[in-house]
Design a protein around this motif. Structure first.
Motif, PDB file in Angstrom:
ATOM      1  N   ARG A  14      43.723  31.179  51.832  1.00  0.00           N
ATOM      2  CA  ARG A  14      43.473  31.541  50.429  1.00  0.00           C
ATOM      3  C   ARG A  14      44.770  31.741  49.654  1.00  0.00           C
ATOM      4  N   THR A  15      45.898  31.995  50.376  1.00  0.00           N
ATOM      5  CA  THR A  15      47.190  32.099  49.687  1.00  0.00           C
ATOM      6  C   THR A  15      47.611  30.736  49.165  1.00  0.00           C
ATOM      7  N   HIS A  16      47.100  29.671  49.770  1.00  0.00           N
ATOM      8  CA  HIS A  16      47.406  28.313  49.318  1.00  0.00           C
ATOM      9  C   HIS A  16      46.382  27.824  48.278  1.00  0.00           C
ATOM     10  N   THR A  17      45.111  28.128  48.519  1.00  0.00           N
ATOM     11  CA  THR A  17      44.054  27.627  47.630  1.00  0.00           C
ATOM     12  C   THR A  17      43.863  28.492  46.394  1.00  0.00           C
ATOM     13  N   GLY A  18      44.315  29.776  46.493  1.00  0.00           N
ATOM     14  CA  GLY A  18      44.102  30.703  45.376  1.00  0.00           C
ATOM     15  C   GLY A  18      42.690  31.249  45.327  1.00  0.00           C
ATOM     16  N   GLU A  19      41.893  30.949  46.348  1.00  0.00           N
ATOM     17  CA  GLU A  19      40.503  31.411  46.391  1.00  0.00           C
ATOM     18  C   GLU A  19      40.434  32.931  46.496  1.00  0.00           C
ATOM     19  N   LYS A  20      39.585  33.527  45.659  1.00  0.00           N
ATOM     20  CA  LYS A  20      39.359  34.978  45.680  1.00  0.00           C
ATOM     21  C   LYS A  20      37.851  35.223  45.602  1.00  0.00           C
ATOM     22  N   PRO A  21      37.182  35.160  46.777  1.00  0.00           N
ATOM     23  CA  PRO A  21      35.714  35.192  46.781  1.00  0.00           C
ATOM     24  C   PRO A  21      35.076  36.571  46.640  1.00  0.00           C
ATOM     25  N   PHE A  22      35.900  37.625  46.644  1.00  0.00           N
ATOM     26  CA  PHE A  22      35.338  38.983  46.584  1.00  0.00           C
ATOM     27  C   PHE A  22      35.587  39.581  45.198  1.00  0.00           C
ATOM     28  N   SER A  23      34.501  39.857  44.501  1.00  0.00           N
ATOM     29  CA  SER A  23      34.589  40.279  43.105  1.00  0.00           C
ATOM     30  C   SER A  23      34.118  41.718  42.918  1.00  0.00           C
ATOM     31  N   CYS A  24      34.863  42.477  42.095  1.00  0.00           N
ATOM     32  CA  CYS A  24      34.491  43.849  41.769  1.00  0.00           C
ATOM     33  C   CYS A  24      33.370  43.837  40.730  1.00  0.00           C
ATOM     34  N   GLN A  25      32.275  44.491  41.040  1.00  0.00           N
ATOM     35  CA  GLN A  25      31.120  44.520  40.137  1.00  0.00           C
ATOM     36  C   GLN A  25      31.347  45.437  38.941  1.00  0.00           C
ATOM     37  N   GLU A  26      32.383  46.273  39.015  1.00  0.00           N
ATOM     38  CA  GLU A  26      32.670  47.203  37.922  1.00  0.00           C
ATOM     39  C   GLU A  26      33.521  46.544  36.825  1.00  0.00           C
ATOM     40  N   CYS A  27      34.606  45.849  37.257  1.00  0.00           N
ATOM     41  CA  CYS A  27      35.552  45.311  36.263  1.00  0.00           C
ATOM     42  C   CYS A  27      35.769  43.809  36.358  1.00  0.00           C
TER      43      CYS A  27
END
Length: 309
Positions: A133-146
């Motif tokens: 993910r450091t190469h792809t930039g993928e960030k699959p975990f999202s904060c439901q608050e912000c």
């Protein structure tokens, strides 16, 4: 000329009937949802529970449910404390054989999972997956608050504490509490005086790696944080953040006594001394005290200029 048998092109001339049989059976049972192939029908049946969400095996102690009986069996050991697998090198004990197998790599140094982009190697496939993910930039975990997104679930979990205010890591010496264990470890060095990160250029030592890296920029002149409005560059992200307020006009530090607002926390603290009367800067020559450091510096010139005359 070789006869066209209609067999898959991957077969080699002279391959045994057993190896050809195995190949044909390998994908005999295919999942229609994800195209995964299985050798036996019951393997496919077990796999389908992943898609259906079916979890027929339940823990009688806590109610946790699992798709496989094997998963339940491993889970029950978290209640019983049973650890039947032992490391023959250091005698560490584990509840399942896969955990033992991964642990043994800490002794052997084996890292069988390699990144095809940069060559970094890892002991587990999950660590490689996270690294990618450091190469792809993928960030699959999202904060439901912000809505902030993260590459790791653990980082999201720590971030959520900024919303909940939870600080589960406490200092046994002074009681200070922290959102994550690494912050507690850094804090403990304020009590022990430990500074394990030395500067290779000047020898200055720091309690945190990040502070040492920031310090190194005073030697290299590196300023990786740039203002997109005017191009000004800074060695620290905090410096850029403060600078941006000159463009936005933001003044987040407000005096509860008179309502004056400030863009810098340091300016706010100096202002508060007008109300409290605090004067922490003292002249060593005559004892005069001042609320601001620059006022003390200005005062000292009275003494030094007098000495010159």
């Amino acid at each position: 000329m070789a006869m066209d048998t209609g067999e898959p092109s991957s077969f080699k001339v002279g391959a045994s009937p057993i190896s050809q049989n195995s190949y044909l059976k390998e994908n005999r049972f295919t999942c229609k949802l994800c195209q995964a192939g299985f050798l036996r029908s019951y393997h496919l049946k077990r796999h389908l529970k992943i898609h259906s969400g079916e979890k027929p095996y339940s823990c009688q102690i806590c109610g946790s449910a699992f798709t496989r009986n094997f998963g339940l069996k491993l889970h029950v050991r978290t209640h019983t404390g049973e650890k039947p697998y032992c490391c023959d090198v250091c005698n560490s004990e584990f509840s399942d054989c896969s955990a033992l197998r991964l642990h043994k790599r800490t002794h052997t140094g084996e890292k069988p999972y390699s990144c095809k982009v940069c060559g970094s190697a890892f002991t587990t496939s999950s660590n490689l997956k996270i690294h990618m993910r450091t190469h792809t930039g993928e960030k699959p975990f999202s904060c439901q608050e912000c809505g902030t997104t993260f590459s790791r679930k653990s980082i999201l979990k720590t971030h959520m504490r900024t919303h909940t205010g939870e600080k589960p890591y406490s200092c046994r010496i002074c009681g200070s509490a922290f959102k994550n264990n690494s912050n507690l470890i850094n804090h403990l060095r304020t009590h022990t005086g430990e500074k394990p990160y030395p500067c290779e250029v000047c020898g200055s030592a720091f309690s945190e790696r990040s502070r040492m890296k920031t310090h190194l920029r005073t030697h290299t002149g590196e300023k990786p944080y740039s203002c997109q409005v005017c191009g000004s560059a800074f060695s620290e992200n905090s410096g850029l953040k403060i600078h941006m307020r000159t463009h936005t006009g933001q003044k987040p530090f407000s005096c509860e006594v008179c309502g004056c607002a400030f863009s810098h926390n340091s300016s706010f603290k100096e202002h508060m001394r007008l109300h409290t009367g605090e004067k922490p800067y003292s002249c060593k020559i005559c004892g005069s005290a001042f609320a601001r450091n620059y006022c003390l510096r200005k005062h000292i010139k009275i003494h030094t200029d007098g000495e010159r005359t």
